[in-house]
Design a protein around this motif. Structure first.
Motif, short mmCIF file in Angstrom:
data_model
loop_
_atom_site.label_atom_id
_atom_site.label_comp_id
_atom_site.label_asym_id
_atom_site.label_seq_id
_atom_site.Cartn_x
_atom_site.Cartn_y
_atom_site.Cartn_z
N HIS A 241 39.02 22.62 12.88
CA HIS A 241 37.67 22.77 13.42
C HIS A 241 36.88 23.58 12.40
CE1 HIS A 241 34.39 23.51 16.22
NE2 HIS A 241 34.43 24.77 15.84
N VAL A 242 35.77 23.02 11.95
CA VAL A 242 35.00 23.67 10.89
C VAL A 242 33.61 24.01 11.42
CG1 VAL A 242 34.05 23.42 8.56
CG2 VAL A 242 36.27 22.41 9.11
N ASP A 243 33.32 25.30 11.46
CA ASP A 243 32.02 25.78 11.94
C ASP A 243 31.19 26.21 10.72
OD1 ASP A 243 29.87 27.28 12.80
OD2 ASP A 243 31.00 28.46 14.26
N TYR A 244 30.16 25.41 10.41
CA TYR A 244 29.31 25.77 9.27
C TYR A 244 27.95 26.27 9.72
CZ TYR A 244 28.04 20.80 9.85
OH TYR A 244 27.66 19.59 10.38
N SER A 245 27.87 26.68 11.01
CA SER A 245 26.58 27.11 11.55
C SER A 245 26.12 28.44 10.94
CB SER A 245 26.67 27.25 13.07
OG SER A 245 27.55 28.29 13.42
N LYS A 246 27.06 29.24 10.43
CA LYS A 246 26.64 30.54 9.86
C LYS A 246 26.33 30.40 8.37
CE LYS A 246 29.13 33.50 13.18
NZ LYS A 246 30.38 32.81 13.57
#
Ligand code: F6P
Length: 544
Positions: free
Chosen positions: A48-53
């Motif tokens: 799971h890759v969170d690039y929102s930051k």
């Protein structure tokens, strides 16, 4: 001569957009979109890759995607997977993805059935590993092998040692490994002095079988083994040395029976070679089944990269983000921060993969680039890094995009330790993004003269990568993720990520200088004055 990517409308649009983004804070971006943290995420296999930051808006991503389309990223990906000779300066295919194709896949390159070749070697490796692990393979004196010493450097060391450390929880055959890479004699001394030659197997790994460090260490290992066993003959070598290489002739010349050699091919770059026979030490330690899980993990991400449109293609998006930071927001380095002690060699492994690949300054047609390339990758496992260099990321003056990597389930669940560990992971990425404002610091009753020092600017970009657990498969997934990130950035920069001519000069010069360190009254007139003076001092301190 192709026009530089910097002259395209897409590049210019990003340049303009960057001006706006320089004045935008992640606090505003999150406040304006309550779902940002769920929206700007991607899934690739188990990752799971969170690039929102990251310091991006939807417009940034649209512009970056347009840039990828402009340089025909999708065509370039297809060319790599098809085995076209995209390593143009060496006229070679780039097919590390073929190393993890399943047995029933088909791929023929330059008239060769690549899948059959790959699985033939994998099967030989598995049979050998089982013989060693079961004790069927015995040393010269009839004893079981308990220690494997991998001798290699660069891609022939960093991948195997990284994966061996990462998969510690999966070692199950009673085989432990050590890794010798440096030509500094202390390395091989330290790694062998307490071993019993009768129970030691050397795996000499070198794509070319001509690397100075590896051959010197392998020769020393031979001397150590023969004197330790009080043996003289090739029979002892045959029981204690195997080779991994593309060069059978050199292996034979070195004195290792080609029967004891595991091959790979010129279309596997050293820094991409772990899933070839180069991973033999890892297979000896964790067994063939775990090793195949590792390959399956790689393959799952390969398929995602090969088939997913850029807008949802996780490695492609992360590669584009790296271009965004390097070329439009002037970042020069990229931190990789695994919240996993077992991944403690992962940043070092990534350094070769990323920096030997994209440390280039001419485009594919040989024109000097007019834009930055290649980030400096660095990092240490969390939480150790927090108590060392994070201060500079939080309150320093340089922009450092950082990847935070973690696993929800630990390999060893000890009380609430993993939860405490992970609370640091979540806290750091939030603190880096949102910081602490002057108002917040003042409201805490901070003394006025200290307020400025305690303000945390925030707005530091991070990507969070979370997998359920560190397994052979998720390790393979992570490695493939970074391989394809590197490919994507290299494609935008129009450089060749698959050669490494820059490393060659130092190797040639070391060979030229070596006789001047040992010979009598060497001629130093062809050496620059600094190097000549240093050599004279060295010789005098060595009593020469
Ligand atoms: O550092 C240069 C390099 O050619 C790397 O690309 C490679 O991984 C390393 O040397 C070792 O090369 P070999 O496997 O041929 O010994």
């Amino acid at each position: 001569m192709a026009a530089s990517v910097t002259t395209t409308d897409e590049w210019q649009a990003l340049r303009k957009h960057a001006e706006t983004m320089r004045g935008t804070h992640l606090r505003e971006l999150f406040a304006a979109d309550r779902r940002r943290g769920e929206r700007l995420t991607g899934e690739v296999a188990d990752l799971h890759v969170d690039y929102s930051k990251n310091l991006v808006t939807d417009e940034t991503l649209t512009l970056l995607t347009a840039l990828a389309e402009r340089v025909r990223l999708t065509d370039r990906i297809a060319a790599m997977f098809a085995g076209e000779h995209i390593n143009s300066t060496e006229d070679r295919a780039v097919l590390h993805t073929a190393l993890r194709l399943p047995r029933d896949a088909s791929l023929s390159v330059d008239g060769q059935d690549v899948v059959a070749d790959v699985h033939r070697v994998l099967d030989r490796m598995a049979a050998f590993a089982e013989r060693v692990r079961s004790g069927q393979w015995r040393g010269h004196t009839g004893e079981r092998i308990t220690t494997v010493v991998n001798i290699g450097i660069g891609g022939s060391d960093l991948g195997p040692v990284m994966a061996y450390e990462a998969l510690k929880a999966y070692r199950d055959g009673g085989i432990s490994c050590r890794f010798v890479s440096n030509i500094d004699p202390t390395d091989i001394h330290d790694k062998t002095h307490d071993l019993d030659p009768a129970t030691t197997l050397f795996v000499v790994v070198s794509k070319t079988f001509s690397t100075q460090e590896t051959l010197a260490n392998a020769n020393q290992a031979k001397t150590w083994l023969l004197s330790g066993l009080d043996a003289e003959d090739d029979a002892a070598i045959a029981k204690h040395f195997v080779a991994v290489s593309t060069n059978a002739q050199r292996v034979a010349d070195f004195g290792i029976d080609p029967e004891n050699m595991f091959g790979f091919w010129d279309w596997v770059g050293g820094r991409y070679s772990l899933p070839s026979a180069v991973g033999l030490s890892v297979m000896l330690a964790v067994g063939p089944a775990h090793y195949r899980d590792l390959l399956a993990g790689y393959h799952a991400v390969d398929e995602h990269f090969r088939t997913t449109p850029v807008q949802r293609n996780v490695p492609a998006l992360l590669g584009l983000l790296n271009v965004w930071y390097t070329n439009f927001l002037d970042a020069q380095t990229h931190a990789v921060l695994p919240y996993s002690q077992y991944l403690h060699r992962f940043p070092a492994y990534l350094q070769q993969m990323t920096m030997e690949s994209n440390g280039k300054s001419v485009t594919l047609d040989g024109t000097p680039v007019d834009h930055a390339t290649g980030e400096i990758f660095w990092g240490e496992p969390g939480t150790n890094g927090q108590h060392a260099f994070y201060q500079l990321i939080h309150q320093g003056t340089v922009l450092i995009p950082a990847d935070f990597i973690a696993f929800s389930r630990p390999n060893h669940d000890l009380g609430d330790m993993h939860d405490l560990f992970m609370s640091n992971f979540f806290a750091q990425t939030a603190a880096l993004a949102f910081g602490r404002t002057r108002e917040q610091v003042e409201a805490e009753g901070t003394a006025p003269d200290v307020v400025a020092h305690r303000v945390m600017p925030g707005n530091h970009p991070t990507t969070s990568i979370i997998a359920p657990k560190l397994t052979p498969s998720t390790l393979g997934q992570l490695i493939a993720l970074y391989e394809h990130i590197v490919f994507t950035s290299g494609a935008i920069w129009d450089i060749n990520p698959f050669d490494q001519w820059g490393v060659e000069l130092g190797k040639v010069m070391a060979n030229q200088l070596a006789p001047k360190l040992t010979g009598d009254a060497p001629d130093l007139s062809d050496v620059d004055s600094s190097t000549a003076a240093l050599i004279r001092r060295y010789r005098s301190e060595r009593g020469r």
